[in-house]
Design a protein around this motif. Structure first.
Motif, mmCIF file in Angstrom:
data_model
loop_
_atom_site.group_PDB
_atom_site.id
_atom_site.type_symbol
_atom_site.label_atom_id
_atom_site.label_comp_id
_atom_site.label_asym_id
_atom_site.label_seq_id
_atom_site.Cartn_x
_atom_site.Cartn_y
_atom_site.Cartn_z
ATOM 1 N N LEU A 70 -2.813 6.158 -10.425
ATOM 2 C CA LEU A 70 -4.218 5.878 -10.139
ATOM 3 C C LEU A 70 -5.069 5.836 -11.403
ATOM 4 C CD1 LEU A 70 -4.793 7.963 -6.889
ATOM 5 C CD2 LEU A 70 -4.335 5.525 -7.117
ATOM 6 N N SER A 101 -10.553 12.444 -8.216
ATOM 7 C CA SER A 101 -10.300 11.222 -7.442
ATOM 8 C C SER A 101 -11.608 10.643 -6.905
ATOM 9 C CB SER A 101 -9.348 11.509 -6.276
ATOM 10 O OG SER A 101 -8.083 11.892 -6.737
ATOM 11 N N ALA A 109 1.002 6.331 -4.143
ATOM 12 C CA ALA A 109 -0.203 5.754 -4.761
ATOM 13 C C ALA A 109 -0.069 4.248 -4.929
ATOM 14 C CB ALA A 109 -0.455 6.426 -6.107
ATOM 15 N N SER A 165 1.880 2.132 -3.297
ATOM 16 C CA SER A 165 1.903 1.451 -2.001
ATOM 17 C C SER A 165 0.507 1.355 -1.406
ATOM 18 C CB SER A 165 2.837 2.189 -1.038
ATOM 19 O OG SER A 165 4.151 2.238 -1.539
ATOM 20 N N LEU A 166 -0.269 2.429 -1.516
ATOM 21 C CA LEU A 166 -1.618 2.409 -0.962
ATOM 22 C C LEU A 166 -2.527 1.441 -1.709
ATOM 23 C CD1 LEU A 166 -2.332 6.178 -0.129
ATOM 24 C CD2 LEU A 166 -2.023 4.286 1.468
ATOM 25 N N ILE A 167 -2.369 1.356 -3.029
ATOM 26 C CA ILE A 167 -3.188 0.412 -3.796
ATOM 27 C C ILE A 167 -2.929 -1.016 -3.328
ATOM 28 C CG2 ILE A 167 -3.492 -0.625 -6.087
ATOM 29 C CD1 ILE A 167 -3.168 2.146 -7.269
ATOM 30 N N SER A 209 -10.294 2.491 -2.207
ATOM 31 C CA SER A 209 -9.954 3.162 -0.956
ATOM 32 C C SER A 209 -8.837 4.182 -1.160
ATOM 33 C CB SER A 209 -9.541 2.137 0.107
ATOM 34 O OG SER A 209 -10.614 1.278 0.422
ATOM 35 N N THR A 210 -7.892 3.875 -2.034
ATOM 36 C CA THR A 210 -6.799 4.812 -2.310
ATOM 37 C C THR A 210 -7.326 6.071 -2.972
ATOM 38 O OG1 THR A 210 -5.214 2.999 -2.531
ATOM 39 C CG2 THR A 210 -4.603 5.109 -3.516
ATOM 40 N N ALA A 263 -8.881 8.124 -0.359
ATOM 41 C CA ALA A 263 -7.846 8.734 0.477
ATOM 42 C C ALA A 263 -7.213 9.935 -0.219
ATOM 43 C CB ALA A 263 -6.774 7.693 0.822
ATOM 44 N N PHE A 264 -6.919 9.790 -1.520
ATOM 45 C CA PHE A 264 -6.329 10.907 -2.262
ATOM 46 C C PHE A 264 -7.308 12.071 -2.335
ATOM 47 C CE2 PHE A 264 -2.642 8.639 -3.134
ATOM 48 C CZ PHE A 264 -1.784 9.348 -3.977
#
Length: 428
Positions: free
Chosen positions: A246, A304, A369, A371-373, A380-381, A384-385
């Motif tokens: 991230l 984050s 991380a 995959s979510l990006i 948004s990631t 979420a973190f």
């Protein structure tokens, strides 16, 4: 003994730990860089890094029964000496053009395995050396944590400069020498009296499995320890995703300044060192639970969240420094609680299992991380973190069992922790 002599074993262990971690930090960068510059292959670089770290983590979990029988001091000395030999062989064979990838992987794996044993043994020596020098346990844990943080920070900071100035093979040689120096310091300054009594019975395969199970069972049946392990495993997973994925993606998308990566890492590292030193100084005077709660809440979610809301480097650096303060203050408290609650005869196998459990999720963090990006985007990631971090840190510290952090446990005759009802019955 008079004057500073009683604290010489603890001071020697601190200096040895700093030196060993410094070498670990440098080798973690210099050896993969040697592979990259020699082969041009990022895949092979990753393979060598894995070959070094996988045995390191495995031996943290599996080495406890060996340490119980060989002795923590001897394992620390022999482990670091063996690591010195393995690491120093790399530049020697490289200079002679006798270092194929397979041989390098074997040497890296051997060094990782013996360092895993040595680092676990070093943790076992902390309470004994602190006791010899009449150092309060919170202060000892804080200073030991500071030695770790400082070694990691200095190693990461100077390796790039040294590689540029001296070349990767020479830096790898310096790494090897640092492990040898750590072995010599403990051999000369830490007496055998600092370690728990060794187990004399033979170590058969059946007994080895039973010993490992005893350490795991101790964690599983101690509610406070189980809560701490679960929280640390989740937060380490999230930390790895933030630091490895991230933050670099944020730097690339928001700043386009690669040097900002080093600045953010430096802010985190500097904060962690100062936080550990403050905890070592004030730890014995403060209620553990309050300090721990404050630390976990500022160490994770705010960074984050701020990265999601801003694209400004100074703000990110300030928050990273504060997050580092929180992180640095946590480990001394955690270690003091563990040293108090784990019976001396179980420390090696239990501490090793704890460390392995805490690291078990770290390979998943970057995958999650990334995959979510790709699925929901960077912003948004990051949100979420931050949310997961807040839940993972806020919920455990609200559990009633966390109140037990503030007091030393009452132990039964067999070394296990007595229930509160037993303590009340005994006092009446």
């Amino acid at each position: 003994m008079t004057g500073s002599l009683p604290r010489r074993p603890f001071t020697g262990l601190l200096v040895a730990q700093f030196t060993s971690v410094l070498g670990t930090s440098m080798s973690a960068l210099a050896i993969p860089w040697l592979v990259l510059t020699s082969t041009g292959s990022a895949t092979r670089m990753g393979l060598i890094a894995f070959a070094e770290m996988a045995p390191y983590v495995a031996m943290q979990a599996l080495g406890g029964p060996l340490i119980d029988r060989i002795g923590a001091r001897r394992v620390y000395v022999l482990g670091n000496a063996a690591a010195a030999a393995a690491i120093c062989a790399i530049p020697a064979l490289y200079a002679a053009d006798l270092l194929p990838l397979g041989a390098l992987a074997c040497l890296a794996a051997a060094a990782g395995a013996v360092r895993g044993l040595a680092d676990c043994a070093g943790q076992v020596l902390v309470p004994g050396t602190a006791s010899l020098g009449a150092v309060p346990l919170e202060r000892a844990a804080g200073l030991h944590g500071s030695a770790n943080q400082t070694g990691l920070f200095v190693g990461a900071s100077v390796t790039g400069i040294l590689v540029s100035a001296l070349g990767a093979p020479t830096v790898v040689l310096i790494d090897g020498i640092s492990f040898g120096l750590a072995a010599a310091l403990v051999a000369l300054l830490v007496p055998a009296a600092a370690e728990p009594q060794r187990i004399e019975r033979r170590l058969s395969t059946r007994q080895y499995v039973a010993d490992l199970g005893e350490g795991v069972r101790f964690i599983r049946t101690n509610r406070l320890m189980l809560a701490l392990v679960a929280m640390i495993a989740v937060t380490n997973l999230l930390d790895q995703g933030i630091n490895a994925v991230l933050v670099p993606v944020w730097v690339r998308e928001r700043l386009q300044q690669p040097d900002a990566l080093g600045l953010i890492a430096g802010a985190l590292g500097a904060g962690a060192i100062i936080g550990a030193l403050i905890a070592a100084w004030l730890g014995p005077r403060l209620p553990r639970r309050i300090v721990f709660t404050f630390g976990v809440l500022i160490a994770g979610a705010p960074l984050s969240l701020v990265l999601a809301l801003t694209g400004t480097l100074p703000i990110a650096l300030a928050v990273a420094f504060v997050a580092g303060l929180g992180t640095g203050g946590l480990n001394p408290i955690l270690n003091a609680v563990l040293y108090e609650r784990i019976p001396p005869q179980l420390r090696a196998r239990t501490l090793g299992s704890l460390k392995a459990s805490a690291w078990i999720g770290t390979p998943i963090g970057p995958l999650l991380a990334g995959s979510l990006i790709e699925a929901i985007g960077l912003r948004s990631t990051l949100f979420a973190f931050a949310a997961i971090f807040l839940v993972a840190t806020a919920v455990p510290v609200m559990l009633p069992v966390m109140r037990n952090m503030n007091r030393a446990p009452h132990l039964r005759a067999d070394g296990t922790e007595a229930r509160d009802s037993e303590v009340v019955a005994e006092s009446t």
